[in-house]
Write a protein that holds these residues in place. Structure first.
Motif, short mmCIF file in Angstrom:
data_model
loop_
_atom_site.label_atom_id
_atom_site.label_comp_id
_atom_site.label_asym_id
_atom_site.label_seq_id
_atom_site.Cartn_x
_atom_site.Cartn_y
_atom_site.Cartn_z
N VAL A 1 0.87 -1.19 0.00
CA VAL A 1 0.00 0.00 0.00
C VAL A 1 0.90 1.24 0.00
O VAL A 1 1.47 1.60 1.03
CB VAL A 1 -0.93 0.01 1.23
N VAL A 2 1.01 1.89 -1.16
CA VAL A 2 2.03 2.94 -1.31
C VAL A 2 1.47 4.22 -1.93
O VAL A 2 2.16 4.92 -2.67
CB VAL A 2 3.23 2.42 -2.15
N THR A 3 0.23 4.57 -1.63
CA THR A 3 -0.31 5.82 -2.15
C THR A 3 0.27 7.00 -1.34
O THR A 3 0.89 6.81 -0.30
CB THR A 3 -1.85 5.87 -2.06
N ASN A 4 0.01 8.22 -1.83
CA ASN A 4 0.51 9.41 -1.14
C ASN A 4 -0.38 9.84 0.02
O ASN A 4 -0.04 10.76 0.76
CB ASN A 4 0.59 10.59 -2.13
N ASP A 5 -1.52 9.19 0.18
CA ASP A 5 -2.51 9.59 1.18
C ASP A 5 -2.53 8.60 2.34
O ASP A 5 -2.88 7.42 2.15
CB ASP A 5 -3.90 9.67 0.52
N ASP A 6 -2.17 9.04 3.53
CA ASP A 6 -2.13 8.14 4.69
C ASP A 6 -3.51 7.60 5.05
O ASP A 6 -3.63 6.46 5.52
CB ASP A 6 -1.54 8.88 5.89
N ASP A 7 -4.54 8.40 4.86
CA ASP A 7 -5.89 7.93 5.19
C ASP A 7 -6.31 6.78 4.28
O ASP A 7 -6.89 5.79 4.73
CB ASP A 7 -6.90 9.09 5.07
N ILE A 8 -5.99 6.91 2.99
CA ILE A 8 -6.30 5.83 2.04
C ILE A 8 -5.49 4.59 2.40
O ILE A 8 -6.01 3.46 2.41
CB ILE A 8 -6.01 6.28 0.59
N ASN A 9 -4.22 4.77 2.73
CA ASN A 9 -3.38 3.63 3.11
C ASN A 9 -3.92 2.93 4.36
O ASN A 9 -3.91 1.71 4.45
CB ASN A 9 -1.95 4.11 3.36
N LEU A 10 -4.39 3.72 5.30
CA LEU A 10 -4.92 3.17 6.54
C LEU A 10 -6.17 2.32 6.29
O LEU A 10 -6.26 1.18 6.74
CB LEU A 10 -5.24 4.31 7.51
N PHE A 11 -7.11 2.87 5.54
CA PHE A 11 -8.37 2.14 5.31
C PHE A 11 -8.17 0.96 4.36
O PHE A 11 -8.85 -0.06 4.49
CB PHE A 11 -9.44 3.09 4.77
N THR A 12 -7.23 1.09 3.43
CA THR A 12 -6.92 -0.04 2.56
C THR A 12 -6.37 -1.20 3.38
O THR A 12 -6.75 -2.36 3.18
CB THR A 12 -5.89 0.38 1.49
N THR A 13 -5.48 -0.88 4.31
CA THR A 13 -4.92 -1.91 5.20
C THR A 13 -6.01 -2.56 6.04
O THR A 13 -6.05 -3.79 6.20
CB THR A 13 -3.86 -1.27 6.12
N LEU A 14 -6.90 -1.74 6.56
CA LEU A 14 -7.98 -2.24 7.41
C LEU A 14 -8.88 -3.20 6.63
O LEU A 14 -9.22 -4.30 7.10
CB LEU A 14 -8.81 -1.06 7.92
N MET A 15 -9.26 -2.81 5.42
CA MET A 15 -10.11 -3.65 4.58
C MET A 15 -9.41 -4.95 4.19
O MET A 15 -9.99 -6.05 4.27
CB MET A 15 -10.48 -2.88 3.30
N ALA A 16 -8.13 -4.83 3.77
CA ALA A 16 -7.41 -6.00 3.28
C ALA A 16 -7.18 -7.01 4.39
O ALA A 16 -7.28 -8.23 4.17
CB ALA A 16 -6.08 -5.55 2.68
N ARG A 17 -6.88 -6.54 5.57
CA ARG A 17 -6.64 -7.46 6.69
C ARG A 17 -7.90 -8.25 7.03
O ARG A 17 -7.85 -9.45 7.35
CB ARG A 17 -6.15 -6.68 7.91
N GLU A 18 -9.05 -7.60 6.91
CA GLU A 18 -10.33 -8.28 7.16
C GLU A 18 -10.61 -9.32 6.06
O GLU A 18 -11.12 -10.42 6.35
CB GLU A 18 -11.45 -7.25 7.21
N SER B 1 1.65 4.29 14.02
CA SER B 1 1.00 3.44 15.02
C SER B 1 -0.41 3.05 14.59
O SER B 1 -0.86 1.93 14.83
CB SER B 1 0.97 4.14 16.38
N TRP B 2 -1.12 3.98 13.95
CA TRP B 2 -2.48 3.68 13.49
C TRP B 2 -2.46 2.58 12.43
O TRP B 2 -3.35 1.71 12.40
CB TRP B 2 -3.14 4.94 12.93
N MET B 3 -1.47 2.61 11.55
CA MET B 3 -1.40 1.60 10.49
C MET B 3 -1.09 0.23 11.05
O MET B 3 -1.62 -0.78 10.57
CB MET B 3 -0.36 2.02 9.45
N TYR B 4 -0.26 0.18 12.07
CA TYR B 4 -0.01 -1.12 12.71
C TYR B 4 -1.29 -1.63 13.38
O TYR B 4 -1.61 -2.82 13.31
CB TYR B 4 1.10 -0.99 13.75
N GLN B 5 -2.03 -0.73 14.01
CA GLN B 5 -3.28 -1.14 14.64
C GLN B 5 -4.30 -1.62 13.61
O GLN B 5 -5.14 -2.48 13.89
CB GLN B 5 -3.86 0.02 15.45
N ALA B 6 -4.23 -1.06 12.41
CA ALA B 6 -5.16 -1.44 11.34
C ALA B 6 -4.83 -2.82 10.77
O ALA B 6 -5.66 -3.41 10.06
CB ALA B 6 -5.15 -0.39 10.23
#
Length: 572
Positions: free
Chosen positions: A428-445, A463-468
């Protein structure tokens, strides 16, 4: 630069950037002048004029003269000496009141209109670092340079930004406002006397600035670029070093996938060596590297002692990152887990062999990777993965990049269409941290077994991305700042790694000129920093808990907080 000179520059800079301090100093000086004249008049008037005068009458005369009211109670004077004193008081009065206009009235009017940031320096710097443009990356670079005591001049073209930075960074950092393209700005920053110039601008602006500066200065220029295709043009313009942010980040992401490739394939390719070079810091015979422990890695479940890294490869782990948490100086009994990252320091000649023998985990099936964010960086990652036979699918909302799946990666249906449920890796390598965060959350699920690598542009997002659910998170500003740090060497010291979340630094100090022999225990007692390695005539020594003698000519690698590292540098 000696300590006394640094102190003078620091005081002058603080005064230059603080209107309140200027006002206090001026008013103090003004009242001291009045007091001096009162005492002079009170003492000399009886001597030259033959009449006693009280302190109050002396004050009255001084104030009448300075304010040019002049009621004339004490004139005409009988002697030239008292006439001369009166002339001096009148002259000072004119200067003082012009000063009051400048220090009080002008700033008040100016603040009503618009404040002006500084456009020149309060001193003439030499061997300093001049930085064009401000960003999170540059803030990390500045933090590193401050620790080793380097004078930094930051040029900012935006007026409001320059004013804000000048107020926030003074007196440690000298901020000036000016047009990047103008020679007067370059001269105001002292580029001709600088040790290094760093350009963190749009590539075309950097090219123009480089061409101009090269006409008036031979200072080494380091340009940071995001468009890899323009690298050769920056070098043609005169840039001595060009750092590609996407190239470095692409190498780091590729490293995670490479650890699952057949060693036979990697042995015949220079890709792994190239990636390890780009993701490590090499100085002398020593190398600092971050090795991720990938799922099903042969290192998982083993203790550090069982890996025998110091004995077999001359590498020692002085820190472990466990989903953002730092374990300092792990013992030999520390058990290596999946998704941890080992921070290793050791002999650079053994790095490739160590990775191949201890951390490569060949995967029998066809590997599949999904790249979320198919800009320049995603393209580079995809190119390297394809070379190694890894099947890649890409996601991007921009149709011009021709992704496999068009859309936002943070949407469940887009991830499913890209094949996330059966993929091995998600980058997940977009320029937007919010998109990266939610992409990680969705993919992990959607896929609990997926290995997720995530890019963070803001340190607070890590830290938020690790939690996601991310397995590995790379903080972009820190990585780029470390790459820049490898190129800047001042006072024989260099920040090699900034573990920003823990406010810890690794520094290399060489060319020790102390005539007396020192020791690692003495350094720790005096500075609080820990010596983790000593490079003695090309041989790397890990002192550990043993006291080791340090002699002139050694290179010392120390670990500690910014304050401890500053004391360490001063000590040596």
């Amino acid at each position: 630069m000696n300590i006394f000179k640094k102190l003078i520059i620091r005081v002058r800079t603080r005064i230059t950037h603080s209107y309140r301090l200027q006002l206090i100093l001026y008013m103090t000086a003004f009242f001291l002048v009045i007091l001096s004249y009162v005492l002079i008049f009170w003492y000399y008037y009886p001597i030259y004029e033959g009449q006693n005068v009280s302190l109050m009458k002396s004050l009255l005369f001084v104030m009448e003269t300075i304010t040019t009211v002049g009621y004339g109670e004490f004139v005409p004077f009988k002697t030239d000496e008292m006439a001369f004193v009166a002339i001096m008081i009148m002259t000072s009065g004119i200067v003082a009141f012009f000063g009051i206009i400048n220090i009080l009235i002008t700033p008040m009017i100016q603040s009503r209109i618009r404040p002006v940031p500084p456009q020149k320096l309060p001193f003439s710097p030499r061997d300093h670092v001049v930085i064009f443009g401000y960003s999170r990356v540059i803030q990390e670079v500045i933090d590193n340079l401050k620790v080793i005591g380097t004078t930094v001049v930051l040029i900012e073209a935006d007026r409001d930004q320059a004013l804000q930075l000048a107020s926030k960074m003074a007196p440690e950092i000298h901020v000036i406002w000016g047009d990047y393209h103008e020679e007067k700005t370059w001269k105001a920053a002292g580029v001709a006397q600088a040790g290094y110039i760093i350009l963190f601008l749009e590539e075309r602006i950097s090219a123009r600035v480089t061409l101009g500066i090269k006409k008036i200065s031979s200072t080494e220029i380091i340009a940071v670029i995001t468009d890899n295709s323009l690298e050769k043009y920056l070098k043609i313009c005169g840039a001595d070093q060009v750092i590609s942010t996407k190239d470095i980040l692409g190498a780091i992401t590729a490293l995670h996938a490479l650890l699952n490739i057949d060693p036979a394939i990697l042995a015949d390719s220079d890709l792994m060596k190239d990636v390890l070079t780009k993701t490590s810091t090499v100085l002398g015979s020593c190398q600092i590297t971050r090795i991720p422990v990938i799922r099903k890695s042969r290192a998982i479940g083993k203790t550090l002692g069982e890996l025998c890294l110091p004995e077999e490869y001359q590498f020692r782990s002085f820190a472990v990152l466990d989903k953002g948490d730092v374990v300092l100086f792990p013992s030999d009994s520390y058990i290596v887990k999946e998704s941890t990252v080992l921070i290793l320091l050791g002999d650079n000649s053994n790095l490739f062999r160590m990775v191949m023998e201890q951390f490569i985990t060949p995967h029998k099936k066809q590997l599949t990777a999904i790249i979320a964010g198919y800009g320049d960086m995603g393209v580079m990652i995809g190119r390297d993965l394809t070379k190694l036979g890894i099947s890649t699918r890409t996601i991007d909302a921009d149709a011009s990049s021709h992704p496999t799946v068009l859309g936002s990666a943070e949407k469940e249906e887009i991830l499913i269409e890209a094949g996330v449920k059966n993929a091995h890796f998600l980058l997940v390598v977009t320029n937007d941290d919010d998109i990266n965060l939610f992409t990680t959350l969705m993919a992990r699920e959607l896929n609990p077994d997926l290995t997720i690598f995530c890019r963070a542009n803001d340190p607070e997002s890590v830290s938020w991305m690790y939690q996601a659910g991310a397995d590995y998170v790379i903080n972009v500003p820190t990585i780029i700042a470390q790459a820049l740090g490898r190129l800047i060497l001042y006072d024989s010291s260099q920040v090699l790694m900034n573990m920003r979340g823990q406010n810890l630094l690794i520094v290399r100090y060489h060319d020790i000129k102390k005539t007396e022999v020192s020791s690692t225990d003495a350094i720790r007692a005096a500075t609080g920093s820990v010596v983790i390695a000593v490079d003695h005539a090309g041989a790397l020594i890990f002192p550990g808990d043993r006291d080791h003698m340090i002699v002139p000519g050694d290179a010392v690698y120390a670990f500690g907080t910014p304050d401890q590292i500053s004391r360490f540098i001063d000590y040596l």
